[in-house]
Design an enzyme around this catalytic site. Structure first.
Site, short mmCIF file in Angstrom:
data_model
loop_
_atom_site.label_atom_id
_atom_site.label_comp_id
_atom_site.label_asym_id
_atom_site.label_seq_id
_atom_site.Cartn_x
_atom_site.Cartn_y
_atom_site.Cartn_z
N ARG A 38 0.83 -1.21 0.00
CA ARG A 38 0.00 0.00 0.00
C ARG A 38 0.85 1.26 0.00
NH1 ARG A 38 -5.22 1.91 1.52
NH2 ARG A 38 -5.17 3.79 2.80
N LEU A 63 -6.81 7.79 -1.37
CA LEU A 63 -6.90 6.35 -1.10
C LEU A 63 -7.89 6.14 0.02
CD1 LEU A 63 -3.16 5.21 -1.17
CD2 LEU A 63 -4.96 4.29 -2.61
N SER A 64 -8.81 5.20 -0.15
CA SER A 64 -9.73 4.85 0.92
C SER A 64 -9.01 4.04 1.99
CB SER A 64 -10.91 4.03 0.36
OG SER A 64 -11.69 4.81 -0.52
N ALA A 65 -9.65 3.91 3.14
CA ALA A 65 -9.07 3.14 4.24
C ALA A 65 -8.95 1.67 3.85
CB ALA A 65 -9.93 3.29 5.50
#
Length: 418
Positions: A38, A63-65
Site C-alpha cells: 500500500r 486512497l480509501s481506508a
C-alpha cells in the site's frame, strides 16, 4: 473513514490485522493485498502513514481506508476472466489488485475525473510492472484508465460483470449505476452513506445488501458544454490480443505452473489460467521460504510421540553421504544438536502439568512457541540473527535460462529490469 483495525508495522502486518478483524475473509483477496504494498501508492513524504487503517488525501490523490478496500474486494466476488469497471479509479491501487485476480483474459477498465490522478496512476502501474516481484507471481490483467466524469458514460456502452464506484451515490443515480451491469453481475458502491452490494439477478430484478456504514465524498455532477448538451466520455476499448501477446502469456503460464506443478495438482482442478497457484502462494508467504523450510525440516526430523508421559524422538532421515574421511557429513554434530533440543523440549515438558488424552493437542499448540524459543537460543549461541532470505524469482530465472535471443527473453519478461 477507517480506524477499524490497529496500524501495522508493514504491509503484511496490516493485512494480518485486517484478517484478524474479519475484513479479509478469502485467500484470494488476501494474496492480492499482500502482493501490492500500500505504501507504494503514497507520496514518499507520507509513506509512514500507509499502514494505518485511515483514508489518505493529498490534492486530487486519494486512497480509501484499508478496511473499506477489504470489504469492497470481498463483496465483488472476483474470478478470472471477468470484466471490471472502476468508477473513480484514483491511484489505480484497487484496479491493480483486481487485475491480479482477473488474469490475462479479463477486462480491467477505470474512469477518473482528474487528469493528474490518471498520470499518477499510470506511473504507479508502470513501477509495479517493472519492479515488483509480485508481477511474476500472478497472471495479470493490466488496467486501462480514461479521464472523464462517470456520469457521462454513453448509454450504448457495453456492460460489465463487476462495477465499483468510489464516490458517494445518491438515490437519483442508482438506476444509472445499475444500467452499467450485466445480468448476473455485481455492483458495489456507497449508496446513501452505506456501502451497498447490488446483484443483478435478471433483466429487471435485483438483490441489495447493505454492508457497512461509510462516508464518501459525493459524485461530481457533469458540467454542460456551451451548447447546453452534456458531454459523453467513451470508455476504454475492448482490445483483442495479438498472437504474439497470447504466445507470451502461454509461455509464462507454462513456465510458472511447471515450476511448482506438484503443488498445483494438490490444489485440485480449476481454470487453466487461475490465480494464486504455485509461485503465487509460495512467494507470498509472510516469513519467506527459509523460515518455512526450517520449521518443516524440524518437524520432519523430530517427530514427537507422547507415550506414558515420555517424549521419544525419532528421525526419518536416511544416513548422509560419507566424505573423504569416511565421516557422515556432519551427521554426528547434527544428531548432537537434535539431542540437545530434544532434551530442552523434554525438560520444558516435565515442568508443565501432566497431560491426559488431550496431551497431543496441547503439544501441537506449543510447537510454534517452542520453535521461537529455539531460534532465540540459536541466536544467542551463534551471535547471528536468523533473517529470511529474499525469495528467488523462479519464473525470471527460467526465462533467462531459455535458449532464446536476448530481445525475445526481454519481451517475455515485459522488459523488467529487476
Amino acid at each position: 473513514m477507517g480506524g477499524a483495525v490497529s496500524a501495522g508495522e508493514d504491509n503484511d502486518d496490516l493485512i494480518d490485522n485486517l484478517k484478524e478483524a474479519y475484513y479479509i475473509r478469502s485467500d484470494l483477496v488476501e494474496r492480492a493485498f499482500r502482493a501490492i504494498d500500500r505504501a507504494d501508492y503514497y507520496l514518499d513524504e507520507y509513506r509512514d502513514n500507509a499502514y494505518k487503517d485511515l483514508a489518505w488525501r493529498h490534492g486530487n490523490i486519494h486512497l480509501s481506508a484499508p478496511c473499506i478496500y477489504s470489504e469492497v474486494m470481498e463483496a465483488l466476488d472476483l474470478h478470472p476472466g471477468l470484466s471490471f469497471l472502476n468508477l473513480g479509479s484514483g491511484t489505480g491501487y484497487l484496479s491493480t489488485m483486481v487485475g491480479l485476480i482477473l488474469g490475462p483474459f479479463g477486462v480491467n477498465h477505470g474512469i477518473e475525473l482528474h487528469a493528474d490522478v490518471i498520470e499518477y496512476a499510470y506511473q504507479k502501474l508502470d513501477s509495479f510492472i517493472k519492479t515488483s516481484d509480485s508481477f511474476d507471481k500472478f497472471e495479470f490483467c493490466e488496467p486501462s484508465f480514461v479521464v472523464g466524469n462517470c456520469l457521462e458514460i454513453p448509454p450504448e456502452s457495453r456492460q460489465y460483470d463487476r462495477v465499483y464506484c468510489g464516490a458517494g451515490v445518491q438515490k437519483d443515480h442508482e438506476d444509472y449505476m445499475k444500467s452499467l451491469l450485466k445480468v448476473g453481475g455485481i455492483l458495489v458502491m456507497p449508496l446513501e452513506e452505506k456501502l451497498t452490494k447490488i446483484t443483478r439477478t435478471g433483466l429487471n430484478s435485483w438483490e441489495t445488501k447493505k454492508i457497512i456504514s461509510v462516508s464518501f465524498a459525493p459524485l461530481m455532477l457533469p458540467k454542460h458544454s456551451t451548447n447546453g448538451k452534456p458531454k459523453t466520455v467513451p470508455l476504454p476499448k475492448y482490445e483483442v490480443r495479438t498472437l504474439q501477446e497470447l504466445a507470451r502469456i502461454c509461455i509464462r503460464h507454462t513456465l510458472r505452473v511447471t515450476t511448482d506443478g506438484a503443488d498445483s495438482q494438490s490444489r485440485g482442478r480449476g481454470s487453466s489460467f487461475s490465480v494464486g497457484r504455485g509461485l503465487a502462494v509460495a512467494g507470498l508467504h509472510k516469513y519467506g521460504p527459509r523460515f518455512k523450510r526450517r520449521r518443516v525440516h524440524r518437524r520432519h526430523c523430530n517427530a514427537l510421540v507422547l507415550a506414558t508421559r515420555q517424549v521419544v524422538a525419532s528421525s526419518g532421515i536416511g544416513p548422509a553421504p560419507l566424505d573423504s574421511n569416511n565421516n557422515q557429513g556432519g551427521r554426528a554434530e547434527d544428531e548432537e544438536e537434535v539431542g540437545e533440543r530434544d532434551m530442552r523440549r523434554h525438560m520444558r515438558g516435565s515442568r508443565r502439568p501432566g497431560r491426559g488424552a488431550g496431551g497431543v493437542v496441547e503439544e501441537e499448540e506449543t510447537v510454534e512457541e517452542e520453535d521461537e524459543e529455539e531460534e532465540q537460543e540459536e541466536e544467542k549461541e551463534t551471535g547471528e540473527l536468523l533473517r529470511p532470505q529474499p525469495a528467488v524469482n523462479v519464473l525470471r530465472e527460467r526465462i533467462l535460462g531459455l535458449p532464446l535471443p536476448e530481445p525475445l527473453k526481454m519481451y517475455l519478461l515485459y522488459y523488467r529490469e529487476k
